[in-house]
Motif scaffolding. Sequence first.
Motif, PDB file in Angstrom:
ATOM      1  N   THR A   1       4.420   9.445  -0.163  1.00 45.22           N
ATOM      2  CA  THR A   1       3.273  10.488  -0.456  1.00 45.22           C
ATOM      3  C   THR A   1       2.022   9.874   0.114  1.00 45.22           C
ATOM      4  O   THR A   1       1.732   8.542   0.517  1.00 45.22           O
ATOM      5  N   SER A   2       0.829  10.626   0.294  1.00 47.85           N
ATOM      6  CA  SER A   2      -0.510  10.263   0.686  1.00 47.85           C
ATOM      7  C   SER A   2      -1.181   9.834  -0.039  1.00 47.85           C
ATOM      8  O   SER A   2      -2.586   9.851   0.020  1.00 47.85           O
ATOM      9  N   PHE A   3      -0.989   9.754  -1.463  1.00 44.87           N
ATOM     10  CA  PHE A   3      -2.080   9.557  -2.566  1.00 44.87           C
ATOM     11  C   PHE A   3      -2.415   8.130  -2.645  1.00 44.87           C
ATOM     12  O   PHE A   3      -3.258   7.958  -3.609  1.00 44.87           O
ATOM     13  N   GLY A   4      -1.854   7.185  -1.820  1.00 43.76           N
ATOM     14  CA  GLY A   4      -2.282   5.771  -2.010  1.00 43.76           C
ATOM     15  C   GLY A   4      -3.864   5.513  -1.440  1.00 43.76           C
ATOM     16  O   GLY A   4      -4.356   6.632  -1.015  1.00 43.76           O
ATOM     17  N   SER A   5      -4.249   4.457  -1.187  1.00 41.58           N
ATOM     18  CA  SER A   5      -5.591   4.008  -0.747  1.00 41.58           C
ATOM     19  C   SER A   5      -5.199   4.055   0.824  1.00 41.58           C
ATOM     20  O   SER A   5      -4.017   3.802   1.439  1.00 41.58           O
ATOM     21  N   ARG A   6      -6.480   4.422   1.713  1.00 44.94           N
ATOM     22  CA  ARG A   6      -6.435   4.282   3.207  1.00 44.94           C
ATOM     23  C   ARG A   6      -5.915   2.709   3.631  1.00 44.94           C
ATOM     24  O   ARG A   6      -5.013   2.851   4.325  1.00 44.94           O
TER      25      ARG A   6
END
Lengths: 400, 400
Positions: free
Chosen positions: B373-378
């Motif tokens: 998923t892309s919901f982590g931190s940059r």
Amino acid sequence: MKINKNYLNLEASYLFSTIAKKVSEHKSQNPDKDIIRLGIGDVTLPLSKAVVKALKQASEEMGVKETFHGYGPEQGYDFLKNGIKEYYSKHNAVLEPDEIFISDGAKSDLGNILDIFDTDNTVLVQDPVYPVYVDTNIMAGRKIIYSNSNETNNFLSMPDRNVKADIIYLCSPNNPTGAVYDREQLREWVQYALDNNSIILFDAAYECFISDETLPRSIYEIEGAKDCAIEFCSFSKTAGFTGTRCGYTVVPLSLRYDNTQLNKLWLRRQTTKFNGVPYIVQKAAAAVFSKEGQEEVLSNINYYKANAKIITDTLDRLGIRYTGGTNSPYIWLKCPNNMKSWEFFDYLLENIQVVGTPGSGFGKNGEGYFRLTSFGSREKTIEAMERLLNSSLCTTGNCS
Amino acid sequence: MKINKNYLNLEASYLFSTIAKKVSEHKSQNPDKDIIRLGIGDVTLPLSKAVVKALKQASEEMGVKETFHGYGPEQGYDFLKNGIKEYYSKHNAVLEPDEIFISDGAKSDLGNILDIFDTDNTVLVQDPVYPVYVDTNIMAGRKIIYSNSNETNNFLSMPDRNVKADIIYLCSPNNPTGAVYDREQLREWVQYALDNNSIILFDAAYECFISDETLPRSIYEIEGAKDCAIEFCSFSKTAGFTGTRCGYTVVPLSLRYDNTQLNKLWLRRQTTKFNGVPYIVQKAAAAVFSKEGQEEVLSNINYYKANAKIITDTLDRLGIRYTGGTNSPYIWLKCPNNMKSWEFFDYLLENIQVVGTPGSGFGKNGEGYFRLTSFGSREKTIEAMERLLNSSLCTTGNCS
């Protein structure tokens, strides 16, 4: 696709729409008259300072990455569950945190709990009754039987050993009658449930209005209740959360039917069909249990109780019989001069412009009765009672 | 009292508990290693400024008698319904305010909507599937059939005219596969539903991630959908409301089965078993539609989308196939070297300390696949991808 046809068996409720229609007609015919509403079931005092402070603090937290809260546990945060556990311990009811499920209100959970019960159960409700108990079971197609609460039992019906009920709703302090079960009476219900493998759904939404310390505020003050009862409660009336939405449901770990722990079933229901109460709302509810919060919400409850006393003092002077008003925000009165519920409604509206709720709207035993509430403002409550004392209902000579 | 025995047919889900156990074991054996979690389905950015401001303002209002809000309409305040109506109109979907029901989240309503359907309906879900669709129907004892989403149809299964389904779940952009139906494909599903008297339950929780303007964000962009579909959406992913709880369900007024308007049934369900979303939360959700709010939430969505691009760019360089990532926060990848889902999970954890979700946890067609998923931190996303590029998976020569 086939719809759930049980919904077609629901009766349309015309109670509140008929009241609204009558009031609006009276208003248009008498535009200069000031109507006072004492039928309202909603609180009118604002949230307490401690609660607002907690809401604002939690809102700030949500705006900062380090203190932001995403998905929380569906059953609620421990900080709130621990507050509730402590609150119960003051009333001699010992709960485990895992027995407490935070919800968005007692009404939601009173309906949703039915998910974990078979459709093939007989439901016992008391008449007069809070309509949600009936409608939620009609929706599921369950058989409903009625227990008569009336003058002969002071509107506190007791179990009948000749009647077999699987699911029993009890509401104490009662909506609409304001009547409150004592310990001995609840013991009898608990014993009936234990003997009949029944479950009691105990609606304690108005427990905070109990002043008499001999009266139970939780069914878990009764021995054995943890083996036969689920309790529903709410911050709605305790702390004015009707528009803030937080309640809780207690499902004891020891509660077992069909060799199954109900606590596990309810946890599965909630984790599947619910995603928890907003973090900010749970922080606000927890603030109710702070020292400042407790003082403030008690002050609000006492305000409503003083309104109730103004109403019952007036009824005493008029010689009108009633239940409730002392340990309950509701006053359930016998309509004077043998008027029927709607007759008395019309009398009050037309003669003194006071609006209440006809008892017949809550079931057949409500006919000839009438519900007033203490949730109005002090000024309006006083004025309504003065109008009542100056009305033609005053026949005892010592009214005004 | 008899329990709902359908609950006993539910399978315990070990997916996330097994992940947690494996991660914790790895951690205790390798205390110095930094684990990066890209399996998380929760947002990580805080609420936007406009939303926090609205929360605090509404909290203040709740503390003042004149602006206090008690019980609101169960179906939500007009100020929020109008915001949603306007939002939909931008995607060429015309809604009436009475068709919009504000809820505490899509998950609640996806479960609760089943109340108004008969148990005797056949349910079609796609495999891989968001487990809530399955579990809520097992709880009610409905027959469930599966439609295979796999490589042959790009994880977008299409209707089979030989199969009769009454209730059809579609999730687009899909959780877990990130695949998105185009207009033509949704038209085919709508036509199937109209021809078979079926209803589509359309989960649009991830619609805000759609960048490609040719892709539909609402099923109501498709002609005829208002006669066969209910849509569920949420502020959870749009505006980071996973811990603030607000969503909405659209039940078109024209939707009729068994000569009954579903909108009326759902209204009755909600007024009986629900008491509305907190006033303060509805004000916060309405702020999402303000100019400032829209800019801020779009900026957050773009942050997650940029994370997704970092992931898909890396997969491209590694020659790993995937769906999603462009119009979805989820990236669904084919495990390299024909690894099975749990094999790949172990590989990532043990070699580069990156955690994702094994696709087999979402159904049989998920075996051999994996969800990121892309919901982590940059920072963490970049680091995880660097670790991947430096791993033994890099065989193409142009990875690092």
